[in-house]
Motif scaffolding. Sequence first.
Motif, mmCIF file in Angstrom:
data_model
loop_
_atom_site.group_PDB
_atom_site.id
_atom_site.type_symbol
_atom_site.label_atom_id
_atom_site.label_comp_id
_atom_site.label_asym_id
_atom_site.label_seq_id
_atom_site.Cartn_x
_atom_site.Cartn_y
_atom_site.Cartn_z
ATOM 1 N N SER A 83 -39.772 76.735 27.222
ATOM 2 C CA SER A 83 -40.961 75.909 27.026
ATOM 3 C C SER A 83 -40.712 74.504 27.592
ATOM 4 O O SER A 83 -39.570 74.066 27.730
ATOM 5 C CB SER A 83 -41.302 75.811 25.540
ATOM 6 O OG SER A 83 -40.315 75.039 24.862
ATOM 7 N N THR A 84 -41.802 73.815 27.889
ATOM 8 C CA THR A 84 -41.666 72.429 28.350
ATOM 9 C C THR A 84 -41.034 71.573 27.258
ATOM 10 O O THR A 84 -40.332 70.610 27.556
ATOM 11 C CB THR A 84 -43.024 71.836 28.773
ATOM 12 O OG1 THR A 84 -43.944 71.934 27.679
ATOM 13 C CG2 THR A 84 -43.592 72.548 29.981
ATOM 14 N N GLU A 85 -41.246 71.945 25.995
ATOM 15 C CA GLU A 85 -40.634 71.203 24.896
ATOM 16 C C GLU A 85 -39.113 71.368 24.909
ATOM 17 O O GLU A 85 -38.368 70.391 24.788
ATOM 18 C CB GLU A 85 -41.202 71.653 23.547
ATOM 19 C CG GLU A 85 -40.633 70.846 22.389
ATOM 20 C CD GLU A 85 -41.296 71.160 21.072
ATOM 21 O OE1 GLU A 85 -41.827 70.225 20.449
ATOM 22 O OE2 GLU A 85 -41.292 72.345 20.665
ATOM 23 N N THR A 86 -38.644 72.593 25.077
ATOM 24 C CA THR A 86 -37.203 72.843 25.132
ATOM 25 C C THR A 86 -36.568 72.105 26.305
ATOM 26 O O THR A 86 -35.512 71.485 26.167
ATOM 27 C CB THR A 86 -36.922 74.356 25.227
ATOM 28 O OG1 THR A 86 -37.243 74.948 23.961
ATOM 29 C CG2 THR A 86 -35.471 74.647 25.575
ATOM 30 N N ILE A 87 -37.213 72.140 27.450
ATOM 31 C CA ILE A 87 -36.694 71.445 28.632
ATOM 32 C C ILE A 87 -36.636 69.943 28.381
ATOM 33 O O ILE A 87 -35.647 69.282 28.708
ATOM 34 C CB ILE A 87 -37.550 71.772 29.870
ATOM 35 C CG1 ILE A 87 -37.447 73.262 30.207
ATOM 36 C CG2 ILE A 87 -37.136 70.915 31.067
ATOM 37 C CD1 ILE A 87 -38.496 73.756 31.181
ATOM 38 N N ALA A 88 -37.666 69.399 27.751
ATOM 39 C CA ALA A 88 -37.691 67.961 27.450
ATOM 40 C C ALA A 88 -36.611 67.593 26.430
ATOM 41 O O ALA A 88 -35.921 66.585 26.587
ATOM 42 C CB ALA A 88 -39.065 67.548 26.946
ATOM 43 N N ILE A 89 -36.456 68.402 25.419
ATOM 44 C CA ILE A 89 -35.433 68.136 24.404
ATOM 45 C C ILE A 89 -34.044 68.126 25.042
ATOM 46 O O ILE A 89 -33.261 67.190 24.839
ATOM 47 C CB ILE A 89 -35.511 69.157 23.249
ATOM 48 C CG1 ILE A 89 -36.760 68.884 22.392
ATOM 49 C CG2 ILE A 89 -34.242 69.136 22.402
ATOM 50 C CD1 ILE A 89 -37.091 69.991 21.409
ATOM 51 N N CYS A 90 -33.742 69.155 25.810
ATOM 52 C CA CYS A 90 -32.403 69.256 26.410
ATOM 53 C C CYS A 90 -32.161 68.178 27.464
ATOM 54 O O CYS A 90 -31.062 67.630 27.545
ATOM 55 C CB CYS A 90 -32.219 70.643 27.026
ATOM 56 S SG CYS A 90 -32.178 71.960 25.785
ATOM 57 N N GLY A 91 -33.167 67.847 28.239
ATOM 58 C CA GLY A 91 -32.985 66.845 29.286
ATOM 59 C C GLY A 91 -33.050 65.425 28.781
ATOM 60 O O GLY A 91 -32.153 64.614 29.061
#
Length: 159
Positions: A83-91
Amino acid sequence: MTFDVAKSKFIEAYSFNIQREGSEALFDYICNSDFFEAPASTRFHLCEPGGLCVHSLHVWSELNGLLKFYNEMRKPPNSFDYSTETIAICGLLHDLCKINTYSVDYRNKKNDVGEWEKVPVYVREEKEPYGNHGAKSVFTIMQYMKLSQEEATAIVTGK
């Protein structure tokens, strides 16, 4: 990227992409810390005021680009489905361990004419030692919101 532009882009990226329960409290923690003023390192990448924020934006952008590339190369059902949320959290949040750990000190350095002068340098002062780099970031995030095992592993390992 200027300090104000980086801060604005981070706030926009965080607010738009991260909506999980607890994300507002984590955002308040970030905003009330030195995250937007801190360097990303003491001597290497983005060792400058605001470097931590700029670095976090770079990692998020690169992660988005890599996942897009890999998904174009691999056809479903084997695509990387995050998800875009997971990508944002990790990045965006992978280096929260660096919050409130840098201070300015002074060292002697020869200038262009060979004279010694005091110059400011960043030094790291670990006030809350808790595991390694990634583990401390995960610990910090999880004080405010839950992470999936995949998210925590990605932040800890950088993969």
